[in-house]
Design a protein around this motif. Sequence first.
Motif, PDB file in Angstrom:
ATOM      1  N   PRO A  68       0.810  -1.226   0.000  1.00 41.84           N
ATOM      2  CA  PRO A  68       0.000   0.000   0.000  1.00 41.84           C
ATOM      3  C   PRO A  68       0.843   1.276   0.000  1.00 41.84           C
ATOM      4  O   PRO A  68       0.292   2.382   0.025  1.00 41.84           O
ATOM      5  N   GLU A  69       2.176   1.129  -0.017  1.00 38.72           N
ATOM      6  CA  GLU A  69       3.049   2.291   0.031  1.00 38.72           C
ATOM      7  C   GLU A  69       2.899   3.121  -1.251  1.00 38.72           C
ATOM      8  O   GLU A  69       2.515   2.601  -2.309  1.00 38.72           O
ATOM      9  N   PRO A  70       3.212   4.427  -1.170  1.00 36.42           N
ATOM     10  CA  PRO A  70       3.183   5.264  -2.378  1.00 36.42           C
ATOM     11  C   PRO A  70       4.121   4.698  -3.449  1.00 36.42           C
ATOM     12  O   PRO A  70       5.170   4.121  -3.136  1.00 36.42           O
ATOM     13  N   PHE A  71       3.758   4.880  -4.691  1.00 32.77           N
ATOM     14  CA  PHE A  71       4.515   4.241  -5.765  1.00 32.77           C
ATOM     15  C   PHE A  71       5.968   4.706  -5.827  1.00 32.77           C
ATOM     16  O   PHE A  71       6.852   3.899  -6.125  1.00 32.77           O
ATOM     17  N   PRO A  72       6.293   5.972  -5.585  1.00 34.34           N
ATOM     18  CA  PRO A  72       7.712   6.350  -5.579  1.00 34.34           C
ATOM     19  C   PRO A  72       8.540   5.555  -4.566  1.00 34.34           C
ATOM     20  O   PRO A  72       9.692   5.201  -4.825  1.00 34.34           O
ATOM     21  N   VAL A  73       7.914   5.253  -3.401  1.00 35.15           N
ATOM     22  CA  VAL A  73       8.613   4.448  -2.405  1.00 35.15           C
ATOM     23  C   VAL A  73       8.798   3.019  -2.917  1.00 35.15           C
ATOM     24  O   VAL A  73       9.861   2.411  -2.770  1.00 35.15           O
ATOM     25  N   VAL A  74       7.734   2.482  -3.556  1.00 37.64           N
ATOM     26  CA  VAL A  74       7.802   1.125  -4.102  1.00 37.64           C
ATOM     27  C   VAL A  74       8.863   1.049  -5.202  1.00 37.64           C
ATOM     28  O   VAL A  74       9.635   0.095  -5.277  1.00 37.64           O
ATOM     29  N   ARG A  75       8.897   2.065  -6.046  1.00 40.30           N
ATOM     30  CA  ARG A  75       9.870   2.067  -7.142  1.00 40.30           C
ATOM     31  C   ARG A  75      11.297   2.079  -6.609  1.00 40.30           C
ATOM     32  O   ARG A  75      12.174   1.347  -7.088  1.00 40.30           O
ATOM     33  N   ALA A  76      11.573   2.902  -5.604  1.00 47.13           N
ATOM     34  CA  ALA A  76      12.927   2.958  -5.036  1.00 47.13           C
ATOM     35  C   ALA A  76      13.318   1.630  -4.393  1.00 47.13           C
ATOM     36  O   ALA A  76      14.459   1.161  -4.546  1.00 47.13           O
ATOM     37  N   GLU A  77      12.355   1.000  -3.707  1.00 50.55           N
ATOM     38  CA  GLU A  77      12.643  -0.288  -3.080  1.00 50.55           C
ATOM     39  C   GLU A  77      12.869  -1.360  -4.138  1.00 50.55           C
ATOM     40  O   GLU A  77      13.744  -2.224  -3.985  1.00 50.55           O
ATOM     41  N   ALA A  78      12.103  -1.319  -5.233  1.00 48.70           N
ATOM     42  CA  ALA A  78      12.286  -2.295  -6.302  1.00 48.70           C
ATOM     43  C   ALA A  78      13.675  -2.170  -6.929  1.00 48.70           C
ATOM     44  O   ALA A  78      14.338  -3.173  -7.224  1.00 48.70           O
ATOM     45  N   ALA A  79      14.120  -0.954  -7.131  1.00 55.12           N
ATOM     46  CA  ALA A  79      15.454  -0.748  -7.701  1.00 55.12           C
ATOM     47  C   ALA A  79      16.530  -1.287  -6.761  1.00 55.12           C
ATOM     48  O   ALA A  79      17.516  -1.911  -7.197  1.00 55.12           O
ATOM     49  N   ARG A  80      16.351  -1.070  -5.459  1.00 53.48           N
ATOM     50  CA  ARG A  80      17.337  -1.552  -4.485  1.00 53.48           C
ATOM     51  C   ARG A  80      17.382  -3.075  -4.448  1.00 53.48           C
ATOM     52  O   ARG A  80      18.465  -3.685  -4.487  1.00 53.48           O
ATOM     53  N   LEU A  81      16.230  -3.723  -4.404  1.00 54.40           N
ATOM     54  CA  LEU A  81      16.179  -5.176  -4.334  1.00 54.40           C
ATOM     55  C   LEU A  81      16.694  -5.818  -5.621  1.00 54.40           C
ATOM     56  O   LEU A  81      17.337  -6.869  -5.583  1.00 54.40           O
ATOM     57  N   GLN A  82      16.413  -5.212  -6.764  1.00 53.20           N
ATOM     58  CA  GLN A  82      16.898  -5.777  -8.017  1.00 53.20           C
ATOM     59  C   GLN A  82      18.419  -5.703  -8.086  1.00 53.20           C
ATOM     60  O   GLN A  82      19.081  -6.642  -8.549  1.00 53.20           O
ATOM     61  N   ARG A  83      18.968  -4.608  -7.595  1.00 46.85           N
ATOM     62  CA  ARG A  83      20.430  -4.489  -7.582  1.00 46.85           C
ATOM     63  C   ARG A  83      21.051  -5.549  -6.671  1.00 46.85           C
ATOM     64  O   ARG A  83      22.057  -6.180  -7.022  1.00 46.85           O
ATOM     65  N   ILE A  84      20.442  -5.793  -5.513  1.00 44.68           N
ATOM     66  CA  ILE A  84      20.970  -6.786  -4.582  1.00 44.68           C
ATOM     67  C   ILE A  84      20.890  -8.191  -5.181  1.00 44.68           C
ATOM     68  O   ILE A  84      21.844  -8.973  -5.122  1.00 44.68           O
ATOM     69  N   GLU A  85      19.729  -8.512  -5.785  1.00 45.47           N
ATOM     70  CA  GLU A  85      19.581  -9.861  -6.327  1.00 45.47           C
ATOM     71  C   GLU A  85      20.498 -10.077  -7.532  1.00 45.47           C
ATOM     72  O   GLU A  85      20.997 -11.179  -7.756  1.00 45.47           O
ATOM     73  N   THR A  86      20.731  -9.045  -8.315  1.00 46.60           N
ATOM     74  CA  THR A  86      21.650  -9.177  -9.455  1.00 46.60           C
ATOM     75  C   THR A  86      23.051  -9.536  -8.974  1.00 46.60           C
ATOM     76  O   THR A  86      23.723 -10.401  -9.550  1.00 46.60           O
ATOM     77  N   GLU A  87      23.498  -8.887  -7.895  1.00 41.29           N
ATOM     78  CA  GLU A  87      24.813  -9.213  -7.339  1.00 41.29           C
ATOM     79  C   GLU A  87      24.831 -10.627  -6.775  1.00 41.29           C
ATOM     80  O   GLU A  87      25.826 -11.358  -6.919  1.00 41.29           O
ATOM     81  N   GLN A  88      23.737 -11.027  -6.165  1.00 36.11           N
ATOM     82  CA  GLN A  88      23.673 -12.376  -5.608  1.00 36.11           C
ATOM     83  C   GLN A  88      23.699 -13.434  -6.706  1.00 36.11           C
ATOM     84  O   GLN A  88      24.378 -14.455  -6.600  1.00 36.11           O
ATOM     85  N   LEU A  89      22.990 -13.196  -7.793  1.00 34.89           N
ATOM     86  CA  LEU A  89      22.979 -14.152  -8.894  1.00 34.89           C
ATOM     87  C   LEU A  89      24.362 -14.303  -9.515  1.00 34.89           C
ATOM     88  O   LEU A  89      24.748 -15.387  -9.959  1.00 34.89           O
ATOM     89  N   ALA A  90      25.118 -13.208  -9.550  1.00 36.22           N
ATOM     90  CA  ALA A  90      26.484 -13.297 -10.065  1.00 36.22           C
ATOM     91  C   ALA A  90      27.333 -14.224  -9.192  1.00 36.22           C
ATOM     92  O   ALA A  90      28.186 -14.975  -9.709  1.00 36.22           O
ATOM     93  N   ILE A  91      27.098 -14.203  -7.903  1.00 34.51           N
ATOM     94  CA  ILE A  91      27.822 -15.102  -6.998  1.00 34.51           C
ATOM     95  C   ILE A  91      27.393 -16.547  -7.234  1.00 34.51           C
ATOM     96  O   ILE A  91      28.220 -17.457  -7.309  1.00 34.51           O
ATOM     97  N   LEU A  92      26.096 -16.772  -7.360  1.00 37.00           N
ATOM     98  CA  LEU A  92      25.591 -18.132  -7.554  1.00 37.00           C
ATOM     99  C   LEU A  92      26.058 -18.730  -8.886  1.00 37.00           C
ATOM    100  O   LEU A  92      26.158 -19.949  -9.021  1.00 37.00           O
ATOM    101  N   ARG A  93      26.309 -17.882  -9.863  1.00 40.74           N
ATOM    102  CA  ARG A  93      26.771 -18.365 -11.168  1.00 40.74           C
ATOM    103  C   ARG A  93      28.292 -18.318 -11.297  1.00 40.74           C
ATOM    104  O   ARG A  93      28.837 -18.516 -12.384  1.00 40.74           O
ATOM    105  N   SER A  94      28.968 -18.066 -10.202  1.00 41.77           N
ATOM    106  CA  SER A  94      30.422 -17.958 -10.218  1.00 41.77           C
ATOM    107  C   SER A  94      31.063 -19.308 -10.495  1.00 41.77           C
ATOM    108  O   SER A  94      30.490 -20.380 -10.232  1.00 41.77           O
TER     109      SER A  94
END
Length: 566
Positions: free
Chosen positions: A450-476
């Motif tokens: 239910p959070e405002p969309f700008p807050v959701v968008r910022a959180e989505a960008a943060r989580l995507q960046r974290i998961e991208t780094e994690q996937l690079a480790i898993l595919r190492s």
Amino acid sequence: MTVGYVMLCHTALDRAAQVARFWAAAGSPVVIHVDTRVSDNAFAAFRRLVAEYPAISFSRRFRCEWGTFSLVAATQAACEQLLERHPEARHVYLASGSCLPLRPAEELAAYLAERPHTDFIESVTTAEVGWTQGGLDAERFTLRFPFSWKRQRWLFDRYVALQRGLKIRRRVPAGLVPHLGSQWWCLTRRTLEAILKDPERPAIDRYFRRVWIPDESYFQTLVRQHSQDVESRSLTLFKFDYEGKPHIFYDDHLQLLRRSDCFVARKIWSNADRLYRAFLEPQEGGPPRAEPQPGKIDRLFSKAVERRGRGRPGLYMQSRFPRRDHENGKTSAPYSVFQGFAELFEDFPAWLARAIGGGRVHGHLYAPERVEYAGGETVFNGALTDGAALRDYNPQAFLTNLIWNSRGERQCFQFGPRDTQGINWFLSTDANAQISVITGAWSVPLFHSPEPFPVVRAEAARLQRIETEQLAILRSMYTKARVRIWTMSDFIENPMEPLQTIVDEISPRSARRLTDPPAMVDLMGFGQFLQELKNQGMKPTLMGDFPVNGDPRVAAPRGRRPYLVR
């Protein structure tokens, strides 16, 4: 025929006196060398303990130091005295003050009487030795070692490096082929006299004075020149660990020592009262004992050496904390990690617990707020609390403790980009880990937020960046875990197949088909949500392809693309 004994003693003189009396009572002559570092009072007390046995005498004393010729000189002096004073001795048995006879002296005398010309000494060439320490096998015969390895280690190492750098090589005396072996042997009078009365002995002794650890090579080399019959083995039971240090036998090794059928064992703990009573007190006659077979217990010692050096898989102790990536298994048992499943399915942990028919399915063990143990518990096996601060102090130790303390029960837990990420490399490089990832599933809670969309968008960008780094480790290239990765769009097209694969992997013996799939969360409008993220300047890349309109759960499966052949 009798067997003469030479004993080299420097500690636990009361135990050495017990052993000397045991052999002397059987009619065997015993010559004892006592290190000059033993005080005069202790030496006098030792002499009083054996004074009633005329067959026991003491040789000229030397100051003995490990790795030097002094041990050979002490042995030579004691052997010369024994051969001169006791012409009835046909074999000479070399032992230490920490040796313990395992069989009556009469049995050893009878055994040697059947082999009157055999010398028992471990004697192998340097090319065939795999147990030398410090990289000095052939070099111990071609370099000089005037400095003590224990007291002058810096000078010892520098002088070895200097000789190597200058390519200095000593010449081995003509006719000698260097051999190595155990210090503890049993030689015939004929062979021993030939070694001690060799006309070339002064030159040979001068050469061996600068050989490293000559007590393991002097007699072992010369016996090959003078012996008629060499059995390259010792009649003394001894074992060494991976560092080259001798194993010490304690009271609880009693049955193990009896199984070996050896005549003498080294090295015995001085306070092992049970062992000294069992083997030195008079024993009733029994059936003939078998040929000495130290190999019968080699398997147990090999396991002990491996256990000491590597430890048990997944067990970390203060006394032996392994170097990073040199552990004998990072964890003690297989476990499963699920990323994106709890976000995509309703009450996924409860469904998984039913599907696998056992095990423990936790929530997010690395959630920022607290550890989400199964059933909402606040304390888990091994007194592991749900406090995030204690867990994050050492996230790897937290997981290894959890797996170790719950051995026998499969552990499963949820993970995601919202969680503490310090465990990523550990999970990736752990062969016990089975990691299943639905990429982009972290966006589902944001879709329902239910959070405002700008807050959701910022959180989505943060989580995507974290998961991208994690996937690079898993595919190492360093990954050792069993990793499965699906995009969210690919997974929801046919969720039963990957779920069945995961359940079969966790419970391979169940072999039953899934008939009760977990309920998927409502994804109506999810494609429009992703489009809105794009419209706001954030590009979702981990979810896969979703239609802008409609329910993605009922999208037609994508068929195989046709190939165009020209």
